[in-house]
Structure formats: structure tokens, C-alpha cells
Design an enzyme around this catalytic site. Structure first.
Site, mmCIF file in Angstrom:
data_model
loop_
_atom_site.group_PDB
_atom_site.id
_atom_site.type_symbol
_atom_site.label_atom_id
_atom_site.label_comp_id
_atom_site.label_asym_id
_atom_site.label_seq_id
_atom_site.Cartn_x
_atom_site.Cartn_y
_atom_site.Cartn_z
ATOM 1 N N GLY A 50 -0.558 -25.843 55.433
ATOM 2 C CA GLY A 50 -1.636 -24.928 55.798
ATOM 3 C C GLY A 50 -1.165 -23.665 56.495
ATOM 4 O O GLY A 50 -1.976 -22.801 56.804
ATOM 5 N N HIS A 51 0.137 -23.520 56.736
ATOM 6 C CA HIS A 51 0.641 -22.355 57.509
ATOM 7 C C HIS A 51 1.920 -21.813 56.900
ATOM 8 O O HIS A 51 2.998 -22.131 57.362
ATOM 9 C CB HIS A 51 0.901 -22.773 58.951
ATOM 10 C CG HIS A 51 0.997 -21.620 59.901
ATOM 11 N ND1 HIS A 51 2.166 -20.910 60.132
ATOM 12 C CD2 HIS A 51 0.069 -21.038 60.703
ATOM 13 C CE1 HIS A 51 1.957 -19.979 61.041
ATOM 14 N NE2 HIS A 51 0.699 -20.031 61.401
ATOM 15 N N PHE A 52 1.885 -21.026 55.974
ATOM 16 C CA PHE A 52 0.742 -20.681 55.127
ATOM 17 C C PHE A 52 1.099 -21.154 53.733
ATOM 18 O O PHE A 52 2.273 -21.068 53.351
ATOM 19 C CB PHE A 52 0.509 -19.166 55.131
ATOM 20 C CG PHE A 52 0.234 -18.615 56.519
ATOM 21 C CD1 PHE A 52 -1.038 -18.702 57.063
ATOM 22 C CD2 PHE A 52 1.244 -18.026 57.261
ATOM 23 C CE1 PHE A 52 -1.298 -18.167 58.324
ATOM 24 C CE2 PHE A 52 0.978 -17.512 58.525
ATOM 25 C CZ PHE A 52 -0.282 -17.580 59.064
#
Length: 143
Positions: A50-52
Site C-alpha cells: 500500500g506504500h505505494f
């Protein structure tokens, strides 16, 4: 050479476990004074989902946490502190100067500069290939 701990020995000192164990080994240090550790960053880290998704960058807060864990080893390696916990009490003057990405080997160092009772302060630096990525002053509380 001072302190040297592998990941299993670190797990005997710190309570952190996957996915929050952010120090792979301690390569040097002196209990109660300072510690130097290493984090080998791989694309398989769960936070990269999720990052990123389109550009993997290790979150700055996790670099601060990795530094705090190295400081925790320095504090908790003292015989009188074994079995205790070190809580992060304050982050002061954090500066992020370089992104940390998969393939980087992060050298983490925390030097304890002050201690009064259960409260200690450490000057911390994270570097990649000799280039500073993060600096911060961290305050710990031993409980």
C-alpha cells in the site's frame, strides 16, 4: 567489536515480531550507550502493498520505528533492563533526507545521550550507502 545479535537474539530482547520486527541484526554497540543495526529492505515487505503500489518507498514512520528498535536494544541489553519494555515517548527534529526503497541496506544507529531514571534520549541516524536518510532525537521510557 561490541554487541552483535542476530534476529533470534534480538527477539530475546525486544517484543516485536513479524511484521513489526524492523531490525535484521545488531552489528556493534555497547549496552546502555549505543547500538548499530541493519535493516535489509526487500520488495516482499508487507507495507509495500500500500506504500505505494506504483512506487515502493519505505514509510518514514517505519524508519523511525526501526531506529527506536535499535535504541531499544541498546537500552534493554543492560542486564538490569532485561525483560522490560522500552516505549517510544517522543520524536523530536525528525528529518527525512533520502527515500528508502527495496534493495537498500539501511544502517541504523542510536546513541543514548541522556538518561534520568527510566527516561532516556537517543540521537539516531539511518543511512544507506553512507548517505543520510533520516535523523531524529528519540525519547524512551522503560517500563
Amino acid at each position: 567489536m561490541g554487541m552483535q545479535y542476530d534476529s533470534n537474539q534480538i527477539a530475546e530482547i525486544l517484543p516485536h515480531r513479524y511484521p513489526f520486527a524492523l531490525v535484521d541484526k545488531i552489528v556493534d554497540g555497547e549496552p546502555g550507550q549505543w547500538a548499530r543495526g541493519v535493516k535489509c529492505v526487500t520488495v516482499n515487505e508487507p507495507f509495500f502493498q500500500g506504500h505505494f503500489p506504483q512506487k515502493h518507498v519505505m514509510p518514514g514512520v517505519l524508519l523511525i520505528e526501526a531506529l527506536a528498535q535499535v535504541g531499544g536494544v541498546a537500552v534493554l541489553a543492560l542486564p538490569e533492563n532485561r525483560g522490560k519494555l522500552a516505549f517510544l515517548g517522543r520524536v523530536k527534529d525528525a528529518r527525512f533526507k533520502r527515500q528508502v526503497v527495496p534493495g537498500d541496506v539501511v544502517e541504523l544507529e542510536c546513541r543514548l545521550t541522556r538518561q534520568k531514571g527510566p527516561i532516556g534520549v537517543g540521537e539516531c541516524t539511518a543511512k544507506v550507502d553512507g548517505e543520510t536518510a533520516v535523523t531524529a532525537e528519540l525519547t524512551f521510557a522503560i517500563g
